[in-house]
Design a protein around this motif. Structure first.
Motif, PDB file in Angstrom:
ATOM      1  N   GLY A  45      28.387 -43.033  -0.288  1.00  0.00           N
ATOM      2  CA  GLY A  45      27.912 -44.147  -1.111  1.00  0.00           C
ATOM      3  C   GLY A  45      26.947 -45.086  -0.431  1.00  0.00           C
ATOM      4  N   PHE A  46      26.634 -44.850   0.851  1.00  0.00           N
ATOM      5  CA  PHE A  46      25.636 -45.692   1.521  1.00  0.00           C
ATOM      6  C   PHE A  46      24.252 -45.435   0.920  1.00  0.00           C
ATOM      7  CE2 PHE A  46      28.872 -45.878   4.826  1.00  0.00           C
ATOM      8  CZ  PHE A  46      28.709 -47.148   5.356  1.00  0.00           C
ATOM      9  N   ARG A  47      23.485 -46.524   0.736  1.00  0.00           N
ATOM     10  CA  ARG A  47      22.126 -46.394   0.218  1.00  0.00           C
ATOM     11  C   ARG A  47      21.098 -47.128   1.089  1.00  0.00           C
ATOM     12  NH1 ARG A  47      24.444 -42.934  -1.739  1.00  0.00           N
ATOM     13  NH2 ARG A  47      24.768 -42.404  -3.927  1.00  0.00           N
ATOM     14  N   HIS A  48      21.574 -47.884   2.061  1.00  0.00           N
ATOM     15  CA  HIS A  48      20.702 -48.686   2.925  1.00  0.00           C
ATOM     16  C   HIS A  48      20.721 -48.066   4.318  1.00  0.00           C
ATOM     17  CE1 HIS A  48      20.196 -52.997   4.891  1.00  0.00           C
ATOM     18  NE2 HIS A  48      19.377 -52.103   5.408  1.00  0.00           N
ATOM     19  N   PHE A  49      19.556 -47.614   4.784  1.00  0.00           N
ATOM     20  CA  PHE A  49      19.449 -46.957   6.097  1.00  0.00           C
ATOM     21  C   PHE A  49      18.470 -47.730   6.971  1.00  0.00           C
ATOM     22  CE2 PHE A  49      21.176 -43.932   3.218  1.00  0.00           C
ATOM     23  CZ  PHE A  49      22.189 -43.346   3.970  1.00  0.00           C
ATOM     24  N   ASP A  50      18.969 -48.148   8.132  1.00  0.00           N
ATOM     25  CA  ASP A  50      18.181 -48.960   9.050  1.00  0.00           C
ATOM     26  C   ASP A  50      17.703 -48.090  10.202  1.00  0.00           C
ATOM     27  OD1 ASP A  50      17.516 -51.893   9.956  1.00  0.00           O
ATOM     28  OD2 ASP A  50      18.302 -50.872  11.732  1.00  0.00           O
ATOM     29  N   SER A  51      16.385 -47.998  10.357  1.00  0.00           N
ATOM     30  CA  SER A  51      15.820 -47.138  11.393  1.00  0.00           C
ATOM     31  C   SER A  51      14.702 -47.865  12.124  1.00  0.00           C
ATOM     32  CB  SER A  51      15.310 -45.827  10.761  1.00  0.00           C
ATOM     33  OG  SER A  51      15.091 -44.874  11.774  1.00  0.00           O
ATOM     34  N   PHE A  80      17.310 -47.631   0.184  1.00  0.00           N
ATOM     35  CA  PHE A  80      16.625 -48.749   0.835  1.00  0.00           C
ATOM     36  C   PHE A  80      16.430 -48.347   2.292  1.00  0.00           C
ATOM     37  CE2 PHE A  80      15.871 -52.741   2.882  1.00  0.00           C
ATOM     38  CZ  PHE A  80      15.305 -53.567   1.916  1.00  0.00           C
ATOM     39  N   TYR A  81      15.160 -48.115   2.665  1.00  0.00           N
ATOM     40  CA  TYR A  81      14.861 -47.613   4.011  1.00  0.00           C
ATOM     41  C   TYR A  81      14.066 -48.652   4.803  1.00  0.00           C
ATOM     42  CZ  TYR A  81      13.413 -44.543   7.790  1.00  0.00           C
ATOM     43  OH  TYR A  81      13.217 -43.999   9.039  1.00  0.00           O
ATOM     44  N   THR A  82      14.614 -49.002   5.972  1.00  0.00           N
ATOM     45  CA  THR A  82      13.974 -49.982   6.861  1.00  0.00           C
ATOM     46  C   THR A  82      13.458 -49.294   8.110  1.00  0.00           C
ATOM     47  OG1 THR A  82      15.512 -51.732   6.156  1.00  0.00           O
ATOM     48  CG2 THR A  82      14.389 -52.059   8.259  1.00  0.00           C
ATOM     49  N   LYS A 105       6.778 -39.299   9.695  1.00  0.00           N
ATOM     50  CA  LYS A 105       8.005 -38.690  10.227  1.00  0.00           C
ATOM     51  C   LYS A 105       9.081 -38.580   9.148  1.00  0.00           C
ATOM     52  CE  LYS A 105       7.416 -40.454  14.875  1.00  0.00           C
ATOM     53  NZ  LYS A 105       7.626 -41.747  15.533  1.00  0.00           N
ATOM     54  N   VAL A 106       9.243 -39.672   8.398  1.00  0.00           N
ATOM     55  CA  VAL A 106      10.314 -39.697   7.400  1.00  0.00           C
ATOM     56  C   VAL A 106       9.866 -39.024   6.091  1.00  0.00           C
ATOM     57  CG1 VAL A 106       9.947 -41.928   6.222  1.00  0.00           C
ATOM     58  CG2 VAL A 106      12.236 -41.239   6.819  1.00  0.00           C
ATOM     59  N   GLN A 107       8.545 -38.830   5.976  1.00  0.00           N
ATOM     60  CA  GLN A 107       7.915 -38.189   4.810  1.00  0.00           C
ATOM     61  C   GLN A 107       8.259 -38.882   3.490  1.00  0.00           C
ATOM     62  OE1 GLN A 107       7.625 -33.848   4.700  1.00  0.00           O
ATOM     63  NE2 GLN A 107       8.073 -33.798   6.902  1.00  0.00           N
ATOM     64  N   LEU A 108       8.088 -40.206   3.512  1.00  0.00           N
ATOM     65  CA  LEU A 108       8.219 -41.005   2.293  1.00  0.00           C
ATOM     66  C   LEU A 108       6.882 -41.700   2.046  1.00  0.00           C
ATOM     67  CD1 LEU A 108      11.699 -42.691   2.966  1.00  0.00           C
ATOM     68  CD2 LEU A 108      11.242 -40.744   1.455  1.00  0.00           C
ATOM     69  N   ASP A 109       6.642 -42.107   0.786  1.00  0.00           N
ATOM     70  CA  ASP A 109       5.371 -42.761   0.441  1.00  0.00           C
ATOM     71  C   ASP A 109       5.341 -44.213   0.901  1.00  0.00           C
ATOM     72  OD1 ASP A 109       4.463 -40.471  -0.777  1.00  0.00           O
ATOM     73  OD2 ASP A 109       5.269 -41.032  -2.738  1.00  0.00           O
ATOM     74  N   TYR A 110       6.514 -44.830   0.986  1.00  0.00           N
ATOM     75  CA  TYR A 110       6.598 -46.238   1.385  1.00  0.00           C
ATOM     76  C   TYR A 110       7.968 -46.480   2.012  1.00  0.00           C
ATOM     77  CZ  TYR A 110       9.590 -46.721  -2.729  1.00  0.00           C
ATOM     78  OH  TYR A 110      10.610 -46.560  -3.643  1.00  0.00           O
ATOM     79  N   VAL A 111       8.086 -47.567   2.768  1.00  0.00           N
ATOM     80  CA  VAL A 111       9.414 -48.012   3.198  1.00  0.00           C
ATOM     81  C   VAL A 111       9.760 -49.250   2.386  1.00  0.00           C
ATOM     82  CG1 VAL A 111       9.120 -47.081   5.527  1.00  0.00           C
ATOM     83  CG2 VAL A 111       8.573 -49.492   5.102  1.00  0.00           C
ATOM     84  N   ASP A 112      11.037 -49.579   2.352  1.00  0.00           N
ATOM     85  CA  ASP A 112      11.460 -50.755   1.584  1.00  0.00           C
ATOM     86  C   ASP A 112      11.341 -52.035   2.394  1.00  0.00           C
ATOM     87  OD1 ASP A 112      12.778 -49.593  -1.054  1.00  0.00           O
ATOM     88  OD2 ASP A 112      13.222 -48.249   0.609  1.00  0.00           O
ATOM     89  N   LEU A 113      11.466 -51.895   3.709  1.00  0.00           N
ATOM     90  CA  LEU A 113      11.407 -53.079   4.569  1.00  0.00           C
ATOM     91  C   LEU A 113      10.819 -52.689   5.916  1.00  0.00           C
ATOM     92  CD1 LEU A 113      12.222 -56.062   5.134  1.00  0.00           C
ATOM     93  CD2 LEU A 113      14.495 -55.230   5.753  1.00  0.00           C
TER      94      LEU A 113
END
Length: 297
Positions: A45-51, A80-82, A105-113
């Motif tokens: 259930g985690f949706r927030h990942f801090d990297s 939610f990706y930081t 690296k993460v292959q996403l179009d944007y980060v959330d934070l």
């Protein structure tokens, strides 16, 4: 599976889940370990990942997030990706390229934070937001004086949405939290459970947070783990709490933080454990003019 995480609104209108999963792993642990932990975290259930680029785990975390989007477990907007810009990339033209490398690296179009790991370059961060590479921008390890400098900057376009700092029962950051709240800045806490396993960063002689007797007796009282009490304490203070663990069972356990509440009296007891003890003081930067930990808060 729906996320069990509650969210709070940031000062730019976006929302951040109050419980986050940290994706740094100690040097002696294979980076790939984060893959199975991220998978378990999403399923739990985690949706927030801090990297951060300096963690060197973004490609693994991204691979899992994309596979969970592909199999329909989550949508991109659920996550939610930081990520963060490290100290060696704070020259304005490097701020954007550091973010673009993280996105690759993460292959996403944007980060959330997107966060500044340590105090320095703001204008370039604002440009990353305007380019749509990040939804929100914030800071990390800023003290009150450094936050005030940013808030008073002429021509400030975007107030930082958050300040990510070490915060736990032994360093409860009460004064900094009050200051952040009064300026509509969310305090995001790392090291919530103590950070003993990061050898080289942490003094091995400091007390182990989760062995704290008051915390352990309270855990028995509520029939919860000491980690859950430590996490719940932060959430009830209005803090976004990051936790990271290499133990698969603990990943699933920690999401249960929403299933109980601490009494007002017990919150005060936990307030009393503060001893201004900092596990991570990055003393190698102590001589720098922007070193944040010389001030009281």
């Amino acid at each position: 599976m729906n996320s069990k995480c509650q969210r709070v609104e940031l000062n730019d209108g976006h929302f951040i889940p109050v419980l986050g999963f940290g994706t740094a792993v100690p040097l002696e642990v294979p980076r790939s370990k984060i893959k199975e932990l991220t998978k378990i975290a999403i399923d739990a259930g985690f949706r927030h990942f801090d990297s951060a680029s300096v963690y060197k785990t973004e490609d693994y975390v991204g691979e899992v997030i994309r596979s969970k989007i592909a199999d329909g477990t989550v949508k991109r907007e659920d996550i939610f990706y930081t990520t963060k810009v490290w100290c060696n990339c704070l020259h304005p033209e490097l701020v954007r390229s550091s973010l673009e490398q993280s996105l690759k690296k993460v292959q996403l179009d944007y980060v959330d934070l997107y966060l500044m790991h340590f105090p320095i370059a703001l204008k370039a961060m604002e440009r990353c937001k305007e380019a749509g590479l990040t939804k929100s921008i914030g800071v990390s390890n800023f003290n009150r004086r450094q936050l005030e400098t940013i808030l008073n900057k002429p021509g400030l376009k975007y107030k930082p949405v958050c300040n990510q700092v070490e915060c736990h029962l032994y360093l409860n950051q009460m004064k900094l939290l009050d200051f952040c709240k009064s300026n509509d800045i969310v305090l995001v806490a790392y090291g919530v459970l103590g950070t003993q396993r990061y050898t080289g960063w942490v003094d091995p002689n400091v007390p182990i947070l989760l062995d704290e007797p008051v915390l352990c007796s309270m855990a028995k009282k509520y029939n919860q783990t000491p980690a859950l009490i430590a996490l719940r304490y932060q959430l009830q203070r209005g803090i976004v709490a990051l936790n990271s663990t290499l133990n698969e069972k603990r990943v699933k356990e920690n999401i249960k933080v929403f299933e109980f509440q601490l009494s007002t009296e017990d919150m005060k007891v936990l307030d009393g454990l503060n001893r201004n003890l900092r596990y991570i003081n990055v003393s190698q930067f102590a001589g720098h003019s922007n070193y944040p930990f010389s001030d009281e808060y």
